[in-house]
Design an enzyme around this catalytic site. Structure first.
Site, short mmCIF file in Angstrom:
data_model
loop_
_atom_site.label_atom_id
_atom_site.label_comp_id
_atom_site.label_asym_id
_atom_site.label_seq_id
_atom_site.Cartn_x
_atom_site.Cartn_y
_atom_site.Cartn_z
N HIS A 170 2.34 -6.96 8.26
CA HIS A 170 1.98 -6.13 7.38
C HIS A 170 0.52 -5.37 7.78
CE1 HIS A 170 -0.02 -8.86 5.07
NE2 HIS A 170 -1.05 -7.92 4.59
N ARG A 213 1.59 1.87 -5.73
CA ARG A 213 1.75 1.72 -7.19
C ARG A 213 3.19 1.35 -7.53
NH1 ARG A 213 -1.71 4.84 -10.65
NH2 ARG A 213 -2.74 6.61 -9.61
N ASP A 252 -11.17 -9.79 -0.21
CA ASP A 252 -9.66 -9.49 -0.62
C ASP A 252 -9.43 -10.62 -1.48
OD1 ASP A 252 -6.96 -9.04 -0.49
OD2 ASP A 252 -6.74 -10.04 1.27
N GLU A 254 0.99 10.43 -0.49
CA GLU A 254 2.02 9.68 -0.98
C GLU A 254 2.15 8.33 -0.32
OE1 GLU A 254 3.59 12.93 1.73
OE2 GLU A 254 1.94 12.62 0.47
N TYR A 314 -8.01 -10.68 -5.37
CA TYR A 314 -6.59 -11.23 -5.99
C TYR A 314 -6.61 -12.47 -6.80
CZ TYR A 314 -5.73 -14.44 -2.04
OH TYR A 314 -5.39 -15.28 -1.11
#
Length: 469
Positions: free
Chosen positions: A141, A52, A204, A46, A208
């Protein structure tokens, strides 16, 4: 996830024969992505599935409707490119570099999990919201990704070698200022792949840049495949063929162009400023900022915060609800104007605040207050501030060469930029009827600071005269 799983084999080899036994998904950028059994143990949690519900570009979809792709897609893309990169190195220099299947698996996991600790709404959460509610906040983060990975391993009893897990976490934080000393001095080139702290070229960015350009309907001339096909490890560092100098430059230029046209679009910033105000006002009731201290709570944070605020009838959320309603109805903070800081002023530039604009207001008329004005200080660079990022990249002449060297931009082209950074100050009026007053104060500020109006043009008359009765 639309995919098919065949068998329960624990194959570790990346050969095509083994990939047929792995689960695979079809990505709209990279085509088929194959997921090995250990990777699936992380994906089918999870905590990872939460990605998502995090839009890769935060609130940019309110300006670019197609920008609704998620961090889940991006993470799978980085996983795939990380694996492809190390596999190419193994194919070309495997014996020389002693790359084994464990290295491939480790780099792929780092790519998969590099953003698992990312906050809601792109970088807005940690760069705009947290500093206002947790003054002096150093939360990142990347560090939360490390904490969340440990939590996932413990919570789901994922069987992974501790030494490999340590390397995965080191690779994720390799480009951070807080990057730890590597646990091994061998194969340092592996740390260049996912988050490159040496020169900023990593998969990365490859993912993106292409994914974001496509989602926003923009062209993308940067071809990362050329770099993957021409790279070579020299002295424990990934280097690039000298003839690809302009391809490398295009990587950084395309990234900067995305920042200017999408990530920091004036209307996107107006929406972000409003939503940050809504989050700050809601924090004392929803305690959003308290979630960052515990991975068991943090993984429950996602972009649904906006809908929670919008649909909760609590009186404590009225101001936040009203701001979100304004966003929905396109009653946004009004963009007054912007100026680009002159390059000779950049070194000593101090971020402009609402108070700076108020102090520049001439006496008479409406007295502005801090809550009437929003200021956005936007920095756009090529990843190295005012320095040219290409100066930290090593190249080689041809595949028979084992010597690396740097190239100055003067050796390539005089069309490349002399300066590598822009600082743009944008000012918004939170109330449409104050646009004229705020615009005049902003112009006065520029005259006081620079002796001229640094903005390209004046605030349009239609905005100045927009008064709500």
């Amino acid at each position: 996830m639309g995919a098919c799983r065949n068998g329960g084999s624990n194959y570790a080899s990346p050969s095509m024969e083994d990939r047929r036994l792995w689960k695979h998904v079809h990505d709209n950028v990279h085509g088929n992505i194959y997921l090995d059994p250990l990777t699936l143990k992380f994906i089918d949690t999870e905590q990872f599935q939460r990605l998502r519900d995090l839009k890769q570009l935060g609130l940019s979809h309110m300006v670019y409707p197609g920008a609704v792709h998620s961090r889940f897609e991006h993470s799978l893309g980085v996983y795939w490119l990380a694996g492809n990169t190390v596999e190419k190195l193994k194919a070309h220099q495997g014996l020389e570099l002693d790359i084994d299947n464990s290295d491939i698996q480790t780099v792929k996991l780092a790519g998969l999990l590099h953003d698992v600790g990312h906050g809601p709404f792109s970088h807005l959460f940690e760069r705009e919201f947290l500093p206002q509610v947790n003054h002096g906040s150093k939360w990142s983060h990347e560090e939360m990704s490390l904490n969340l990975i440990d939590y996932m391993v413990d919570e789901h009893n994922i069987d992974i070698d501790p030494a490999r897990l340590k390397k995965v976490k080191e690779m994720i934080i390799a480009s951070s200022e807080k990057a730890p000393v590597k646990s091994s001095k061998e194969k340092l080139f592996l740390y260049d792949i996912v988050a490159n702290g040496r020169n900023g070229i990593d998969v990365d960015k490859f993912d993106y840049i292409v994914r974001d350009s496509r989602a926003c309907g923009l062209g993308c001339n940067f071809q990362f495949e050329r770099l993957l096909d021409t790279m070579q490890v020299i002295d424990n560092e990934i280097c690039y063929r000298a003839k690809e100098y302009l391809t490398v430059h295009k990587l950084f230029y395309t990234r900067a162009d995305l920042h200017r046209t999408v990530y920091t679009h004036a209307k996107v910033k107006a929406i972000e400023l409003m939503f940050v105000d809504a989050l700050v006002k809601a924090d004392s009731y929803l305690y959003i900022s308290s979630f960052i201290n515990d991975p068991a709570l943090y993984w429950k944070l996602d972009d649904s915060i906006l809908k929670t605020i919008e649909t909760d009838d609590a009186d404590e959320l009225k101001e936040s609800r009203d701001l979100i309603r304004r966003i929905r109805r396109r009653d946004l903070y009004q963009f007054c104007n912007e100026f680009t800081v002159p390059k000779d002023k950049l070194d000593h530039f101090k971020y402009v605040t609402a108070q700076d604009i108020i102090c520049s207001q001439k006496s008479g008329g409406v007295n502005l207050r801090e809550e009437d004005i929003a200021v956005s200080n936007v920095k756009i660079d090529l990843t190295r501030g005012t320095n040219n990022p290409l100066e930290s990249i090593n190249f080689f002449e041809d595949y028979n060469s084992k010597e690396k060297f740097t190239i100055s931009k003067d050796q390539i082209s005089h069309l490349l930029p002399e300066y590598n950074q822009d600082l743009i100050v944008r000012v918004y009026s939170k109330k449409p009827e104050l646009v004229e007053v705020v615009s005049e104060a902003f112009e006065n500020f520029q005259l006081k600071m620079y002796g001229m109006k640094a903005q390209v043009h004046g605030t349009p008359e239609r905005k100045r005269c927009r008064v709500f009765l």
